[in-house]
Enzyme design. Structure first.
Site, PDB file in Angstrom:
ATOM      1  N   CYS A  85      -3.613  -4.458   2.692  1.00 35.74           N
ATOM      2  CA  CYS A  85      -3.459  -5.857   2.975  1.00 35.74           C
ATOM      3  C   CYS A  85      -1.966  -5.878   3.384  1.00 35.74           C
ATOM      4  CB  CYS A  85      -4.019  -6.877   1.953  1.00 35.74           C
ATOM      5  SG  CYS A  85      -3.571  -8.696   2.522  1.00 35.74           S
ATOM      6  N   HIS A 194      -9.477  -5.504   0.208  1.00 36.94           N
ATOM      7  CA  HIS A 194      -8.799  -5.167  -1.080  1.00 36.94           C
ATOM      8  C   HIS A 194      -9.829  -4.251  -2.014  1.00 36.94           C
ATOM      9  CE1 HIS A 194      -5.092  -7.725  -1.253  1.00 36.94           C
ATOM     10  NE2 HIS A 194      -5.680  -8.419  -0.279  1.00 36.94           N
ATOM     11  N   GLU A 196      -9.152  -2.723  -4.441  1.00 42.06           N
ATOM     12  CA  GLU A 196      -8.731  -2.780  -6.063  1.00 42.06           C
ATOM     13  C   GLU A 196      -9.428  -4.155  -6.604  1.00 42.06           C
ATOM     14  OE1 GLU A 196      -7.201  -3.873  -3.605  1.00 42.06           O
ATOM     15  OE2 GLU A 196      -5.617  -5.445  -4.089  1.00 42.06           O
TER      16      GLU A 196
END
Ligand SMILES: Nc1ncnc2c1ncn2[C@@H]1O[C@H](COP(=O)(O)OP(=O)(O)O)[C@@H](O)[C@H]1O
Ligand SMILES: [Mg+2]
Lengths: 231, 82, 766, 82
Positions: A85, A194, A196
């Site tokens: 991002c 994302h 994560e």
């Protein structure tokens, strides 16, 4: 295996990235934007957020911070670098990846569970996926529209440098549904969604099996651990 | 204190969705004369001391490196405000 | 630079007759006289600036104080057991065990959000987050409770876009997950939207910080953003009064927020706390430096000396009065021991945060402020911050209320026709206040932080606090202005029990309350009566449930023209859960599970969504509140979650049984077959009441077959009425109410999801 | 086709976070002469046909109502591009 996560002022998902590395079995190392060395890490993650408020252009100011000259050096020598991002935006601003990222075509910030296709597994960050694998990971951005001129776009497609593509919904008007890219060498990868946020059961996207159980992002961090062991 | 104005516009060949959306909004109000809108940035830089040619050169450099991203934008003008 | 001559204390004493524009600053003649009496002279213009902002309704709570005292009086030992810090501080602090505490508070930013919706709402988030930091906590989540005008009014789009954009921008940039909130549309909020923002933070017990200035000689440090001319509307009047010619232009009342500066400020503060660099701390919000200095001094050793010239300015032309009143955002004030000052400044430098020492703590009992070498303020800080005017405003039972309550929705014909009931159900599901809020919540990030266990569209938000043990907290907010208009006492309690039930339905144990009381003008005796009744209801309700009010906010003067908003006491309930892995989702995920309705159903449609949507009616009395039943239900849900014997829980609120069923189906797209005949026969209600009544203390749960016996045993043991009302079913892809109608999930989804996009634009990805 | 340029700047008295962050960044690169930066918008509006005074009046109106938010921004100039 030491994987560094750089915190810039305004980074937000840095702690999430550190957690993801730990969950993948790596040794997560916190790096500071003002640092001038990389503390011996084997790979680097530039996390999401709004570095320096993202006011000028997303990632623009961070791309000029002290640690970035080290990152650019290391990247040019082949160290695996992942930009998520805002991290992707920083890599683009630092010209480590091609094109530009602009305001979403619909004009607003959007958060959604996004389906992607893994288009290229020939990178240290995607080797743990299968070619063409469909994954769902969260996306959340206001300026994720990928643009490039035709020549660049043709080169990216021709050379197979598109790593992730949006499926079903293009959430920001990105050209060719591009969600993520790599450099020619393959060690530098950037993507808007994302990974994560899809690493721990109970805190990821919903799946047909159970609420919040999606962990499709974990393979990205596992890939690099394996890749750095092998190299 | 003197001011230097730097103007940056998105490259003509690239998409400017914000400009498009604005054009559409204006067309809804108006009489169809507005065919296109592009949205760029205008920087007003306040300078301490004198605006020397050397300083202007320097500003041209940061305009290209920092204030704009030359992959997607062009610096279209740099001038001292009057 | 600015060369305006300050009005000194000396000067004030020498010119007692000078005309002062106190009325333009909102002070009443008797309040102005009171200030003169306190000081024994006329105030300087700086002092007048301070008193006027600190004695404003917003800062002094002068109309509400006498009522709010009940929150401190109606308490039982059970209520204070978990309370580390109660009312009166920036935010309450609740012990959740394992050495962890949480602090939370909800606050309004209503009026700025009408003038400039984006910045108004954004700075609302910024302000509440600073309250949380100032307790020593790391903010971990935000929520937003919103009220807008009629969904189809031409101005509503502007306000909705701005408010949602501002909350999204500021909250997302701070990296705080948005875990829930509410959205209502009603023409009573047309020119007066409500933007109530909640923040919650976590801290270890030993990290608690308070807003006081103790320790003579300790330094007073202002840090964060520079002070500018924003949000000082009134002060410029003062300045021009002392400024003979040309006067400054009137400054705008809006403030522009800088979430990046705030994010850096959060990290900087946390590092300062960790390094033991801070003795006391206060955020700067309304009334800026006036508020911070007078409150810190009042709560500490009583005295403070400040050199105003040391305030770092964004705009060098600001006058002393403007500096005292400026509401520039992203600033904090800390009390620092002299030997810690270097360490303090090292941390602020690391984070690139500007800081300046303004002065020090004294024991003189006076707050003395110097500017250009002259004393411009010399006051007892308590007279500014604490002992302001207190009003016992006249109250009057609203003349219209009896007629409104007598106008019961019982007069409307009830249909028993399946097709008609289906039409009503879909109309309710798609009505603006029941419709899906994806259009809004898709603009909020709930993933950031990686600890969000429940989020929209679940009934409560939940955050993991301890990553090792899984300890977490759940939060919900609620207020129903329609109920409160019918009966503010019961209405406030209904907001409380709804929020309480939302938290309990997530599997958490409710522990504490914060509230934001949004009302019309306190100078209107009928509004004042509504306010008093609502506070009384809330205080009584909290005592019954055994959970304390730990803090909150009052917002008066909410009206469109002369018409006050419906009383809107937004109640936030916080609960804790030992392990967030045990949380309950609000929808069913598997088929073949039994669906049970907990609680009994009465015919209660006064103020209901059914009355509003189907009959455009508001009248009668709202549902009754039964605290014992609520506590029993919450206890049962908590136990069921702990023991893992229910697979989902959704509470019944507005829209009743059908609305809860829709939640259950839509959450994961699993259908169900249900029946209502047992509800009707057991509780003696007709089909309309069974489907749409808003009787409280009810919830729907799904139970896997193998846990059926255990579950029924649990209900029996805890004396909670239960009836099996259906089974989940994936195959037909529909919700069937046997003998009445069936709706496909697609139909449901369409009805639920198209309302907001129709008015505000498409949702990304449909 | 002719173009009309509309320039919008944040109001002087209000905080301009973007400008502030940019100024800080430039100062970090050693630009001591730069004391302040403010960032505004520059709209390039393409017009079909002639730019009549009436059209300019119309654009002035939309500039105030649509292209800027007059609570926090000022339209500082409207002119025909040369
Ligand atoms: N303005 C908002 N901000 C964040 N979340 C919201 C907002 N409005 C509604 N929500 C979320 O949408 C969901 C549905 O809201 P609502 O119908 O009021 O829930 P409930 O009936 O369970 O109280 C909830 O998860 C709520 O938290
Ligand atoms: Mg609700």
């Amino acid at each position: 295996m030491r994987v560094g996560v750089i915190t810039f002022p305004g980074s937000l998902d840095d702690r999430d990235a550190l957690r993801a590395i730990r969950l993948a079995g790596g040794d997560a190392v916190s790096l500071w934007h003002g640092d001038t060395d990389l503390h011996g890490v084997d790979a680097i993650v530039l996390p999401g957020g709004f570095s320096y408020g993202d006011y000028l252009r997303c990632g623009a100011i961070a791309a000029h911070s002290p640690i970035m000259s080290e990152v650019i050096d290391a990247a040019n020598k082949g160290m695996p670098v992942l930009g998520i991002c805002n991290g992707f935006q920083i890599l683009v601003e630092a010209h480590l990846l091609a094109g530009g990222l602009i305001r979403n075509d619909h004009g607003t910030f959007v958060r959604r569970d996004q389906k992607l296709r893994v288009e290229n597994i020939d990178t240290p960050w995607t080797s743990g996926y299968t070619q063409g694998q469909e994954i769902t990971i969260p996306l959340k951005n206001g300026e994720g529209g990928f643009i490039a001129d035709d020549e660049t776009l043709n080169r990216l497609e021709g050379d197979g440098l598109v790593v992730f593509r949006y499926l079903e919904v293009n959430p920001n008007g990105s050209l060719n549904d591009i969600a993520g890219l790599r450099n020619a060498r393959g060690n530098v990868v950037g993507l808007m969604p994302h990974p994560e946020h899809a690493v721990e059961p109970g805190f990821g996207p919903d799946t047909p099996a159970a609420m919040s159980s999606g962990t499709d992002g974990l393979a990205m961090f596992q890939s690099v651990l394996r890749a750095t062991v092998l190299s | 204190m003197p001011k230097v104005i730097v103007e940056v516009m998105p490259k003509e060949v690239l998409l400017d969705p914000a400009g498009k959306a604005t054009a559409r909004a204006l067309q809804r109000f108006g009489d169809g004369e507005i065919t296109d809108v592009r949205i760029g940035k205008r920087f007003e830089i306040t300078i301490e001391g004198e605006v020397t040619p050397k300083l202007l050169d320097h500003i041209a450099e940061v305009a290209k490196d920092v204030l704009s991203n030359d992959v997607i934008e062009d610096v279209i003008s740099i001038r001292v405000a009057d | 630079m600015n060369d305006h001559i300050p009005d000194t204390v000396e000067n004030a004493a020498a010119t007692p007759e000078k005309d002062q524009p106190f009325h333009l600053l909102g002070l009443k003649p008797d309040e102005y006289q009171q200030i003169r009496d306190i000081l024994g002279r006329r105030p300087t213009s700086g002092e007048l600036a301070m008193y006027s902002v600190m004695w404003s309704e917003h800062c002094s709570y002068k109309s509400s104080k006498v009522h709010l005292r009940q929150f401190g009086q109606k308490v039982s030992p059970e209520m204070t057991k978990h309370l580390m810090v109660g009312m009166g501080e920036n935010a309450g602090v609740v012990d959740i065990g394992e050495g962890w505490a949480v602090t939370f508070k909800i606050e309004s930013h209503n009026h700025p959000s009408y003038i400039e919706p984006f910045q108004g709402a954004a700075t609302g988030i910024g302000g509440i987050v600073r309250d949380i930091i100032s307790m020593g906590a790391r903010p971990v989540a935000v929520m937003d409770a919103l009220r807008f005008g009629a969904i189809d009014h031409p101005d509503t789009t502007r306000v909705v876009n701005g408010v949602v954009g501002g909350i999204s921008f500021y909250g997302n940039c701070l990296g705080l997950p948005n875990i829930g909130g509410e959205t209502w549309f009603d023409s009573v909020y047309q020119a007066n939207p409500l933007v109530n923002a909640l923040a919650v933070g976590a801290l270890r017990h030993e990290d608690l910080h308070l807003a006081n200035a103790k320790g003579v000689g300790n330094k007073v440090v202002l840090f964060g953003a520079r002070t500018g001319g924003d949000g000082i509307g009134g002060a410029s009047i003062l300045a021009s009064d002392t400024f003979a010619e040309g006067g400054p232009t009137k400054r705008p009342a809006v403030q522009v927020g800088d979430p990046f500066a705030e994010k850096v400020l959060i990290e900087c503060c946390l590092e300062l706390f960790a390094g033991g660099c801070v003795e006391g701390i206060q955020d700067l919000g309304a009334a800026g430096i006036s508020c911070a200095t007078s409150e810190l001094a009042s709560n500490g050793d009583g005295g403070m000396f400040i050199t105003l010239d040391n305030v770092l300015l964004r705009d060098p032309t600001l006058t002393a009065e403007e500096i005292l009143m400026s509401e520039s955002q992203e600033r904090m004030m800390a009390i620092v021991r002299p030997d810690k000052l270097d360490a303090f400044l090292e941390v602020t430098t690391k984070w690139d945060v500007e800081a300046s020492v303004l002065g020090e703590v004294t024991d003189t009992g006076r707050l003395v402020i110097e500017w250009k070498g002259q004393t411009i303020v010399d006051v007892d800080p308590r007279t500014v911050a604490i002992d302001g005017p207190v009003y016992n405003r006249p109250m009057e039972y609203p003349a219209w209320l009896d007629a409104l309550q007598a106008d019961s929705p019982a007069k409307f014909a009830r249909s028993t026709d399946g097709d008609e009931l289906k039409r009503q159900f879909l109309a309710i599901l798609g009505s603006p206040n029941e419709a899906d809020t994806d259009w809004i919540t898709n603009q909020y990030d709930y993933y950031v932080g990686g600890n969000t266990a429940l989020h929209t569209p679940d009934g409560a938000g939940m955050i993991r606090i301890d990553e090792v043990s899984g300890l977490g907290v759940a939060l919900a907010t609620d207020a129903n202005g329609r109920y409160c208009q019918l009966d503010p006492y019961v209405g406030a309690q209904l907001a409380l029990v709804e929020s309480y039930r939302n938290v309990a339905s997530s599997g958490a144990k409710p522990l504490a309350v914060s509230d934001c009381l949004n009302f019309g003008s306190p100078e209107n005796p009928e509004v004042m009566w509504q306010f008093a009744r609502a506070v009384e209801g809330l205080a009584d309700g909290c005592l019954e449930l055994g959970i304390p009010v730990t803090g909150g906010n009052v917002s008066f003067y909410n009206q469109t023209g002369d018409v006050p908003i419906h009383p809107t006491p937004v109640v936030a309930v916080l609960g804790s859960i030992d392990n967030v892995a045990r949380r309950l989702p609000s929808g069913w995920q598997d088929e073949g599970e039994n669906i049970y309705l907990l609680g009994v159903t009465a015919d209660e449609l006064g103020g209901s969504v059914w009355a509003g949507v189907i009959h455009d009616h508001l009248g009668g009395v709202p549902p009754r509140v039964d605290f014992t039943a609520e506590k029993d239900l919450a206890g049962l849900l908590g136990a069921a979650a702990r023991e893992g014997i229910v697979t989902s829980a959704v509470d019944l609120g507005t829209g009743g049984f059908m609305r809860a069923l829709a939640d259950g189906v839509l959450r994961f797209g699993v259908g169900a077959r249900v029946w209502i005949d047992e509800i009707m026969s057991r509780d003696g209600v007709d089909s309309t009441a069974a489907l749409f009544s808003e009787t409280q203390a009810r919830a729907l749960v799904s139970v896997a077959r193998e846990d059926d016996v255990k579950f029924r045993g649990l209900c029996e043991g805890r004396d909670v009425p239960v009836v099996r009302v259906g089974v989940t079913d994936k195959r037909p892809g529909e919700l069937e109410v046997q003998g009445l109608f069936a709706v496909t999930i697609d139909e449901l989804r369409h009805a639920h999801r198209s309302t907001l996009p129709t008015h505000f634009g498409p949702v990304v990805g449909g």
